[in-house]
Design a protein around this motif. Structure first.
Motif, PDB file in Angstrom:
ATOM      1  N   CYS A 295       1.337  -9.967  -6.929  1.00 29.91           N
ATOM      2  CA  CYS A 295       1.625  -8.682  -6.296  1.00 29.91           C
ATOM      3  C   CYS A 295       0.691  -7.577  -6.782  1.00 29.91           C
ATOM      4  O   CYS A 295       0.435  -7.460  -7.982  1.00 29.91           O
ATOM      5  CB  CYS A 295       3.063  -8.265  -6.578  1.00 29.91           C
ATOM      6  SG  CYS A 295       4.276  -9.345  -5.799  1.00 29.91           S
ATOM      7  N   THR A 296       0.237  -6.774  -5.830  1.00 30.05           N
ATOM      8  CA  THR A 296      -0.659  -5.661  -6.124  1.00 30.05           C
ATOM      9  C   THR A 296      -0.172  -4.421  -5.395  1.00 30.05           C
ATOM     10  O   THR A 296       0.181  -4.495  -4.215  1.00 30.05           O
ATOM     11  CB  THR A 296      -2.098  -5.980  -5.653  1.00 30.05           C
ATOM     12  OG1 THR A 296      -2.549  -7.164  -6.310  1.00 30.05           O
ATOM     13  CG2 THR A 296      -3.056  -4.840  -5.959  1.00 30.05           C
ATOM     14  N   LEU A 297      -0.180  -3.293  -6.093  1.00 33.31           N
ATOM     15  CA  LEU A 297       0.069  -2.001  -5.473  1.00 33.31           C
ATOM     16  C   LEU A 297      -1.269  -1.312  -5.291  1.00 33.31           C
ATOM     17  O   LEU A 297      -2.063  -1.220  -6.235  1.00 33.31           O
ATOM     18  CB  LEU A 297       0.976  -1.128  -6.342  1.00 33.31           C
ATOM     19  CG  LEU A 297       1.172   0.312  -5.848  1.00 33.31           C
ATOM     20  CD1 LEU A 297       1.894   0.340  -4.500  1.00 33.31           C
ATOM     21  CD2 LEU A 297       1.929   1.135  -6.885  1.00 33.31           C
ATOM     22  N   VAL A 298      -1.539  -0.832  -4.069  1.00 32.80           N
ATOM     23  CA  VAL A 298      -2.716  -0.020  -3.795  1.00 32.80           C
ATOM     24  C   VAL A 298      -2.213   1.403  -3.567  1.00 32.80           C
ATOM     25  O   VAL A 298      -1.422   1.646  -2.651  1.00 32.80           O
ATOM     26  CB  VAL A 298      -3.488  -0.504  -2.552  1.00 32.80           C
ATOM     27  CG1 VAL A 298      -4.620   0.452  -2.214  1.00 32.80           C
ATOM     28  CG2 VAL A 298      -4.017  -1.908  -2.759  1.00 32.80           C
TER      29      VAL A 298
ATOM     30  N   SER B 233       0.571  10.434  -6.747  1.00 33.91           N
ATOM     31  CA  SER B 233       1.794   9.793  -6.267  1.00 33.91           C
ATOM     32  C   SER B 233       2.458   8.934  -7.329  1.00 33.91           C
ATOM     33  O   SER B 233       3.576   8.485  -7.145  1.00 33.91           O
ATOM     34  CB  SER B 233       1.482   8.917  -5.050  1.00 33.91           C
ATOM     35  OG  SER B 233       1.038   9.703  -3.984  1.00 33.91           O
ATOM     36  N   LEU B 234       1.755   8.695  -8.423  1.00 33.46           N
ATOM     37  CA  LEU B 234       2.284   7.851  -9.497  1.00 33.46           C
ATOM     38  C   LEU B 234       2.868   8.661 -10.642  1.00 33.46           C
ATOM     39  O   LEU B 234       3.150   8.119 -11.690  1.00 33.46           O
ATOM     40  CB  LEU B 234       1.169   6.939 -10.027  1.00 33.46           C
ATOM     41  CG  LEU B 234       0.589   5.970  -9.022  1.00 33.46           C
ATOM     42  CD1 LEU B 234      -0.640   5.276  -9.598  1.00 33.46           C
ATOM     43  CD2 LEU B 234       1.626   4.960  -8.584  1.00 33.46           C
ATOM     44  N   GLN B 235       3.052   9.948 -10.452  1.00 26.91           N
ATOM     45  CA  GLN B 235       3.595  10.777 -11.528  1.00 26.91           C
ATOM     46  C   GLN B 235       5.033  10.377 -11.828  1.00 26.91           C
ATOM     47  O   GLN B 235       5.732   9.840 -10.980  1.00 26.91           O
ATOM     48  CB  GLN B 235       3.538  12.252 -11.140  1.00 26.91           C
ATOM     49  CG  GLN B 235       2.126  12.771 -11.052  1.00 26.91           C
ATOM     50  CD  GLN B 235       2.072  14.237 -10.651  1.00 26.91           C
ATOM     51  OE1 GLN B 235       3.071  14.822 -10.270  1.00 26.91           O
ATOM     52  NE2 GLN B 235       0.899  14.812 -10.754  1.00 26.91           N
TER      53      GLN B 235
ATOM     54  N   VAL C 244      -4.189  -0.777  -8.225  1.00 26.24           N
ATOM     55  CA  VAL C 244      -5.555  -0.376  -7.917  1.00 26.24           C
ATOM     56  C   VAL C 244      -5.508   0.845  -7.005  1.00 26.24           C
ATOM     57  O   VAL C 244      -4.497   1.114  -6.359  1.00 26.24           O
ATOM     58  CB  VAL C 244      -6.370  -1.518  -7.269  1.00 26.24           C
ATOM     59  CG1 VAL C 244      -6.517  -2.695  -8.233  1.00 26.24           C
ATOM     60  CG2 VAL C 244      -5.756  -1.970  -5.965  1.00 26.24           C
ATOM     61  N   ASP C 245      -6.635   1.558  -6.947  1.00 29.80           N
ATOM     62  CA  ASP C 245      -6.662   2.759  -6.111  1.00 29.80           C
ATOM     63  C   ASP C 245      -7.393   2.551  -4.789  1.00 29.80           C
ATOM     64  O   ASP C 245      -7.492   3.467  -3.980  1.00 29.80           O
ATOM     65  CB  ASP C 245      -7.256   3.936  -6.868  1.00 29.80           C
ATOM     66  CG  ASP C 245      -8.703   3.728  -7.273  1.00 29.80           C
ATOM     67  OD1 ASP C 245      -9.274   2.659  -6.988  1.00 29.80           O
ATOM     68  OD2 ASP C 245      -9.271   4.650  -7.887  1.00 29.80           O
TER      69      ASP C 245
ATOM     70  N   VAL D 241       0.854  -1.180   0.000  1.00 26.72           N
ATOM     71  CA  VAL D 241       0.000   0.000   0.000  1.00 26.72           C
ATOM     72  C   VAL D 241       0.889   1.229   0.000  1.00 26.72           C
ATOM     73  O   VAL D 241       1.790   1.346   0.839  1.00 26.72           O
ATOM     74  CB  VAL D 241      -0.941   0.014   1.223  1.00 26.72           C
ATOM     75  CG1 VAL D 241      -1.825   1.255   1.210  1.00 26.72           C
ATOM     76  CG2 VAL D 241      -1.794  -1.250   1.272  1.00 26.72           C
ATOM     77  N   PHE D 242       0.646   2.117  -0.927  1.00 25.20           N
ATOM     78  CA  PHE D 242       1.321   3.399  -1.152  1.00 25.20           C
ATOM     79  C   PHE D 242       2.550   3.226  -2.048  1.00 25.20           C
ATOM     80  O   PHE D 242       3.434   2.417  -1.769  1.00 25.20           O
ATOM     81  CB  PHE D 242       1.737   4.094   0.149  1.00 25.20           C
ATOM     82  CG  PHE D 242       0.610   4.338   1.108  1.00 25.20           C
ATOM     83  CD1 PHE D 242      -0.573   4.921   0.688  1.00 25.20           C
ATOM     84  CD2 PHE D 242       0.744   3.997   2.437  1.00 25.20           C
ATOM     85  CE1 PHE D 242      -1.608   5.143   1.578  1.00 25.20           C
ATOM     86  CE2 PHE D 242      -0.288   4.216   3.339  1.00 25.20           C
ATOM     87  CZ  PHE D 242      -1.467   4.795   2.912  1.00 25.20           C
ATOM     88  N   ALA D 243       2.580   3.977  -3.117  1.00 26.91           N
ATOM     89  CA  ALA D 243       3.719   3.992  -4.034  1.00 26.91           C
ATOM     90  C   ALA D 243       4.909   4.612  -3.310  1.00 26.91           C
ATOM     91  O   ALA D 243       4.814   5.705  -2.761  1.00 26.91           O
ATOM     92  CB  ALA D 243       3.382   4.788  -5.288  1.00 26.91           C
ATOM     93  N   SER D 244       6.001   3.882  -3.287  1.00 28.54           N
ATOM     94  CA  SER D 244       7.222   4.339  -2.626  1.00 28.54           C
ATOM     95  C   SER D 244       8.386   3.505  -3.147  1.00 28.54           C
ATOM     96  O   SER D 244       8.165   2.460  -3.758  1.00 28.54           O
ATOM     97  CB  SER D 244       7.099   4.175  -1.102  1.00 28.54           C
ATOM     98  OG  SER D 244       7.132   2.800  -0.760  1.00 28.54           O
TER      99      SER D 244
END
Length: 160
Positions: A33-36, A42-44, A55-56, A13-16
């Motif tokens: 694997c999933t990114l929430v 944050s995905l720029q 997914v959001d 959880v959270f793009a980092s």
């Protein structure tokens, strides 16, 4: 012969930088694997690896009893809402990054939302094996090693 997909599911959880390393290494270790990321801003930037799915909202991530959920940022304002949602799922394991020497901000965020103490205690913190991790890749390796040890009922564990 059809390949058998592992039931293991890792949700970062959270793009980092840590989530990028978790997802990249998680794929190599056989996790789906999933990114929430609830905040699309944050995905720029240039495209980056996001595992099998992006997914959001956690409700779109297909959480099951084989799912491990890792929050990779403890400063985001959404941590209480996301953890409350995660605690309502069948997730096998839920954790949030943070310093083991201080109470995490997730505790107060969950209390403010009326989450009972026994449910708050299900959220692991710190996460990963105590190997002195500093870089995002090291934190990802420690986290994944801890998850594998926990899944296999081995003493790698999360004790500091």
């Amino acid at each position: 012969m059809q390949p058998v997909q592992s039931p293991r599911h890792l949700i970062a959880v959270f793009a980092s930088p840590v989530s990028e390393a978790l997802l990249r290494l998680g794929l190599d270790l056989g996790f789906r694997c999933t990114l929430v990321e609830p905040d699309p801003t944050s995905l720029q930037g240039p495209p980056r690896p996001h595992g099998d799915a992006l997914v959001d909202d956690l409700s779109a991530a297909e959480v099951s009893e084989h799912t491990d959920i890792v929050l990779t940022d403890h400063h985001r304002p959404e941590i209480g809402d996301i953890l409350r949602q995660a605690l309502a799922t069948d997730a096998r394991w839920i954790g949030i990054m943070g310093n083991p020497h201080h109470e995490g901000p997730h505790v107060e965020a969950l209390r403010a939302l009326g989450v009972p103490g026994d449910e708050i205690a299900r959220v692991h913190r710190p996460i990963g094996l105590n190997i002195g991790s500093r870089t995002p890749a090291e934190i990802a390796v420690a986290t994944l090693a801890g998850l594998i040890a926990d899944r296999n009922d081995r003493p790698g564990g999360f004790t500091f």
